[in-house]
Design an enzyme around this catalytic site. Structure first.
Site, PDB file in Angstrom:
ATOM      1  N   TYR A 124       3.847  -5.074   9.634  1.00  0.00           N
ATOM      2  CA  TYR A 124       3.839  -3.617   9.650  1.00  0.00           C
ATOM      3  C   TYR A 124       4.968  -3.063  10.508  1.00  0.00           C
ATOM      4  O   TYR A 124       5.575  -2.035  10.185  1.00  0.00           O
ATOM      5  CB  TYR A 124       2.507  -3.101  10.171  1.00  0.00           C
ATOM      6  CG  TYR A 124       1.317  -3.425   9.314  1.00  0.00           C
ATOM      7  CD1 TYR A 124       1.454  -3.929   8.026  1.00  0.00           C
ATOM      8  CD2 TYR A 124       0.031  -3.240   9.793  1.00  0.00           C
ATOM      9  CE1 TYR A 124       0.354  -4.229   7.252  1.00  0.00           C
ATOM     10  CE2 TYR A 124      -1.079  -3.532   9.018  1.00  0.00           C
ATOM     11  CZ  TYR A 124      -0.911  -4.033   7.756  1.00  0.00           C
ATOM     12  OH  TYR A 124      -2.013  -4.323   6.993  1.00  0.00           O
ATOM     13  N   HIS A 137       0.853  -1.194   0.000  1.00  0.00           N
ATOM     14  CA  HIS A 137       0.000   0.000   0.000  1.00  0.00           C
ATOM     15  C   HIS A 137       0.889   1.243   0.000  1.00  0.00           C
ATOM     16  O   HIS A 137       0.679   2.185   0.769  1.00  0.00           O
ATOM     17  CB  HIS A 137      -0.956  -0.020   1.191  1.00  0.00           C
ATOM     18  CG  HIS A 137      -1.913  -1.172   1.155  1.00  0.00           C
ATOM     19  ND1 HIS A 137      -3.243  -1.048   0.816  1.00  0.00           N
ATOM     20  CD2 HIS A 137      -1.714  -2.494   1.391  1.00  0.00           C
ATOM     21  CE1 HIS A 137      -3.820  -2.237   0.845  1.00  0.00           C
ATOM     22  NE2 HIS A 137      -2.918  -3.128   1.195  1.00  0.00           N
TER      23      HIS A 137
END
Length: 361
Positions: A334, A67
């Site tokens: 992440y 992303h």
């Protein structure tokens, strides 16, 4: 089916490479090792997924590993009070919580061209005045494509472009799908989803199941979606351009506030909570938990979302993980992505608007 996959991979530019989201401290990464079991038997680690993303989209120092193309947004969330029988989280009461978020496209290429079928994401950080914050990453697809972290790694590598052609190997994809009929079914649901004209009128789904826990300690499985109040329109014929989805979002915010309803789907016995590839029945009860209002967009280059990992395990009291293994995996990935990009020199982001604010507070 392989023709469909190749079409998705070329026209949807990464729709089959949905990342673990789609954004966690070292302590959570350690917890992920214990709870998600990646270290046994194949010794999967967050670094494995950094390798996988690199194989698909190449190296882009300073950017999120997935992303990567995105823009910061901000606004607030007004709880309706309707979810308080299920969750004691403060933000579900009739109060306002400040929000920082990020719209993005799936995939690790920060300068990829926009296209109607590319998977869009919305990441959010809710900051209530009287309670712990809540973070999430939600996507405009109906289900996730794999059941667990190991399958995600294998699927990512199966869809990686072959040197010399720049395209995935259909035989490698076919071999994966033969072993994973749940992914083949999920791809069918992804292709059948209704596309909208942009970020502003899209619906974003949690994909994973969580637990709402009320004041009496009763836990209820839930999934949720942000459903737009903006009129839903299909993509216009021939619509496109390098950054047209983001340009349209910025224009919409300049003209006024954008709103979504947080619709919580209440699970019933037998609804799968550990399998994000499996949809829940449409007739399940839904609760309107409140309204998200976005008023401002800013570049990631110094914007409010730049230093945030939208870790799905940062949860307020009253929201808890279920037995779905994907959030723990995302949390650790992440964290690793953040650690890497924090130590790198980042070139300017593709989307670099001056602050765009709509009227009203």
């Amino acid at each position: 089916m392989l023709a469909l996959i190749r079409k998705n991979l070329t026209e949807k530019g990464g729709a089959l490479r949905l990342a673990a989201v789609v954004a966690a401290p070292a302590a959570v990464a350690a917890a992920f090792v214990a709870t998600a079991g990646w270290l046994s038997p194949d010794r999967l680690t967050p670094a494995t997924f950094m390798r996988d993303f690199h194989a698909v989209d190449g190296a882009h120092p300073g950017f999120r590993r997935n992303h990567a193309k995105g823009v910061c947004v901000s606004g607030w969330f007004d709880g309706s009070g309707a979810a308080t029988p299920l969750s004691r989280a403060a933000l579900f009461g009739k109060e306002r919580s400040q929000v920082v978020g990020r719209f993005a496209l799936a995939g690790g290429a920060p300068n990829q061209p926009d296209a109607p079928g590319k998977v869009r994401s919305l990441a959010l950080r809710f900051m209530p005045t009287n309670g712990a914050e809540w973070r999430m990453g939600i996507n405009d697809i109906p289900v996730f494509l794999v059941r667990n972290a190991a399958d995600f790694s294998d699927f990512t590598l199966a869809t990686a472009p072959v040197p010399g052609t720049g395209q995935p190997d259909p035989a490698r994809i076919g071999a994966f799908l033969d072993k994973h009929p749940e992914t083949k079914n999920a791809l069918g649901l992804l292709k059948a989803r209704a596309l909208t004209s942009g970020f502003a009128n899209d619906t974003y789904n949690s994909l994973d199941a969580f637990l709402f826990v009320n004041a009496e300690g009763v836990a209820t499985p839930v999934r949720w979606a942000m459903v737009p109040e903006q009129a839903v329109e299909p993509p216009a014929a021939g619509e496109g351009g390098q950054d047209y989805l983001f340009d349209d979002l910025l224009k919409a915010l300049a003209q006024g506030q954008l709103r979504w309803r947080l619709m919580v789907t209440v699970g019933e016995p037998g609804d799968p909570t550990a399998d994000p590839t499996a949809a829940w029945p449409e007739q399940r009860r839904k609760i309107d938990a409140g309204t998200l209002t976005l008023t401002k967009a800013e570049s990631e280059d110094g914007g409010p979302c730049t230093g945030i990992t939208f870790d799905p395990l940062i949860l307020p009291e009253g929201v808890a993980p279920s037995d779905d293994p994907i959030p723990a995996a995302r949390s650790a990935v992440y964290s690793r992505s953040f650690a890497l990009r924090s130590g790198e020199t980042k070139p300017p982001s593709e989307i670099t608007p001056a602050a765009v604010r709509s009227g009203g507070q």
